[in-house]
Scaffold this motif. Structure first.
Motif, short mmCIF file in Angstrom:
data_model
loop_
_atom_site.label_atom_id
_atom_site.label_comp_id
_atom_site.label_asym_id
_atom_site.label_seq_id
_atom_site.Cartn_x
_atom_site.Cartn_y
_atom_site.Cartn_z
N LEU A 8 3.56 -2.91 -15.80
CA LEU A 8 2.46 -3.62 -14.87
C LEU A 8 3.13 -4.28 -13.62
O LEU A 8 4.22 -4.94 -13.54
CB LEU A 8 1.80 -4.73 -15.64
CG LEU A 8 1.13 -4.48 -16.91
CD1 LEU A 8 0.82 -5.71 -17.67
CD2 LEU A 8 -0.26 -3.82 -16.02
N GLN A 9 2.63 -3.81 -12.50
CA GLN A 9 2.95 -4.15 -11.09
C GLN A 9 1.96 -5.42 -10.61
O GLN A 9 0.91 -5.37 -10.80
CB GLN A 9 2.91 -3.11 -10.17
CG GLN A 9 3.96 -1.90 -10.54
CD GLN A 9 3.65 -0.64 -9.85
OE1 GLN A 9 4.52 -0.62 -8.71
NE2 GLN A 9 2.91 0.08 -10.05
N GLY A 15 -1.62 -8.67 0.73
CA GLY A 15 -0.47 -7.82 1.22
C GLY A 15 -0.42 -6.53 0.76
O GLY A 15 0.46 -5.61 1.06
N GLU A 16 -1.16 -6.23 -0.47
CA GLU A 16 -0.88 -4.91 -1.39
C GLU A 16 -2.38 -4.56 -1.78
O GLU A 16 -3.26 -5.35 -2.18
CB GLU A 16 0.01 -5.44 -2.42
CG GLU A 16 -0.03 -4.35 -3.69
CD GLU A 16 0.28 -2.88 -2.98
OE1 GLU A 16 -0.33 -1.93 -3.42
OE2 GLU A 16 1.38 -2.95 -2.47
N LYS A 17 -2.61 -3.42 -1.62
CA LYS A 17 -3.83 -2.85 -1.56
C LYS A 17 -4.40 -2.48 -2.94
O LYS A 17 -5.23 -2.11 -3.30
CB LYS A 17 -4.13 -1.43 -0.82
CG LYS A 17 -3.08 -0.44 -0.98
CD LYS A 17 -3.24 0.62 -0.15
CE LYS A 17 -2.41 1.91 -0.23
NZ LYS A 17 -2.44 2.51 1.01
N HIS A 18 -3.41 -2.58 -4.11
CA HIS A 18 -3.61 -2.14 -5.38
C HIS A 18 -3.86 -3.23 -6.19
O HIS A 18 -4.39 -3.14 -7.50
CB HIS A 18 -2.36 -1.39 -5.92
CG HIS A 18 -2.30 -0.03 -5.36
ND1 HIS A 18 -1.26 -0.01 -4.20
CD2 HIS A 18 -2.66 1.07 -5.76
CE1 HIS A 18 -1.47 1.33 -3.77
NE2 HIS A 18 -2.18 1.92 -4.81
N GLY A 113 -0.10 3.96 -10.33
CA GLY A 113 -0.06 3.25 -11.84
C GLY A 113 -0.75 1.78 -12.03
O GLY A 113 -1.93 1.53 -11.31
N LEU A 114 -0.30 0.94 -12.85
CA LEU A 114 -0.94 0.01 -13.32
C LEU A 114 -0.63 -1.50 -12.53
O LEU A 114 0.71 -1.65 -12.31
CB LEU A 114 -0.74 -0.53 -14.62
CG LEU A 114 -0.88 0.58 -15.74
CD1 LEU A 114 -0.42 0.35 -17.04
CD2 LEU A 114 -2.65 0.47 -16.05
N TRP A 115 -1.70 -2.15 -12.15
CA TRP A 115 -1.51 -3.54 -11.60
C TRP A 115 -2.34 -4.55 -12.15
O TRP A 115 -3.22 -4.32 -12.66
CB TRP A 115 -2.10 -3.14 -9.98
CG TRP A 115 -1.15 -2.22 -9.33
CD1 TRP A 115 -1.34 -0.83 -9.40
CD2 TRP A 115 -0.28 -2.53 -8.29
NE1 TRP A 115 -0.35 -0.17 -8.27
CE2 TRP A 115 0.41 -1.13 -7.75
CE3 TRP A 115 0.28 -3.74 -7.79
CZ2 TRP A 115 1.07 -1.02 -6.94
CZ3 TRP A 115 1.40 -3.47 -6.93
CH2 TRP A 115 1.73 -2.27 -6.42
#
Length: 124
Positions: A8-9, A15-18, A113-115
């Motif tokens: 998991l990210q 600041g991050e589009k995911h 991937g996963l966020w």
């Protein structure tokens, strides 16, 4: 081999589009209906095309002193340009609670991937 949790990210959703963005009401009262909205790309728009898109968002509630989280919503986005239709990665669900805890949101990008993200939920 890594556990799923290690994959998991996270990041700053500004600041991050995911990163899933969790929207909760300013005032939450015990036993009353709560609306939670989860979206992707509030500050930085995430691509929404056949080759790069958000496939799904899942939302969980993890109550204080509980052993396991409870899934309270699942949103699948299946149209990514087919016949000119683009499903936007936004989901809304309603629920009631009797104790504070945290809301967790997890999203899956077909390329990156996963966020995940989490937000404290407390009564006022």
């Amino acid at each position: 081999m890594q556990s799923l949790g290690q994959l998991l990210q996270t990041g700053d959703w500004k600041g991050e589009k995911h990163v899933p963005v969790i929207h909760l009401p300013n005032t939450i009262k015990k036993g009353e209906e709560i609306e939670v909205k989860v979206s992707i790309g509030d500050e930085i728009k995430h691509p929404n095309e056949l080759k790069h898109h958000i496939k799904w968002i899942k939302v969980f509630y993890f109550g204080d002193d509980e052993k396991f989280p409870v899934q309270i919503g699942e949103f699948n986005f299946t149209a990514h340009g087919e016949a000119g239709v683009f499903a936007e990665p936004v989901g809304v669900t309603h629920f009631k609670l009797d104790k504070p805890g945290h809301i967790y949101a997890m999203a899956y990008c077909n390329i990156h991937g996963l966020w995940e993200n989490k937000m404290e939920l407390s009564f006022k």
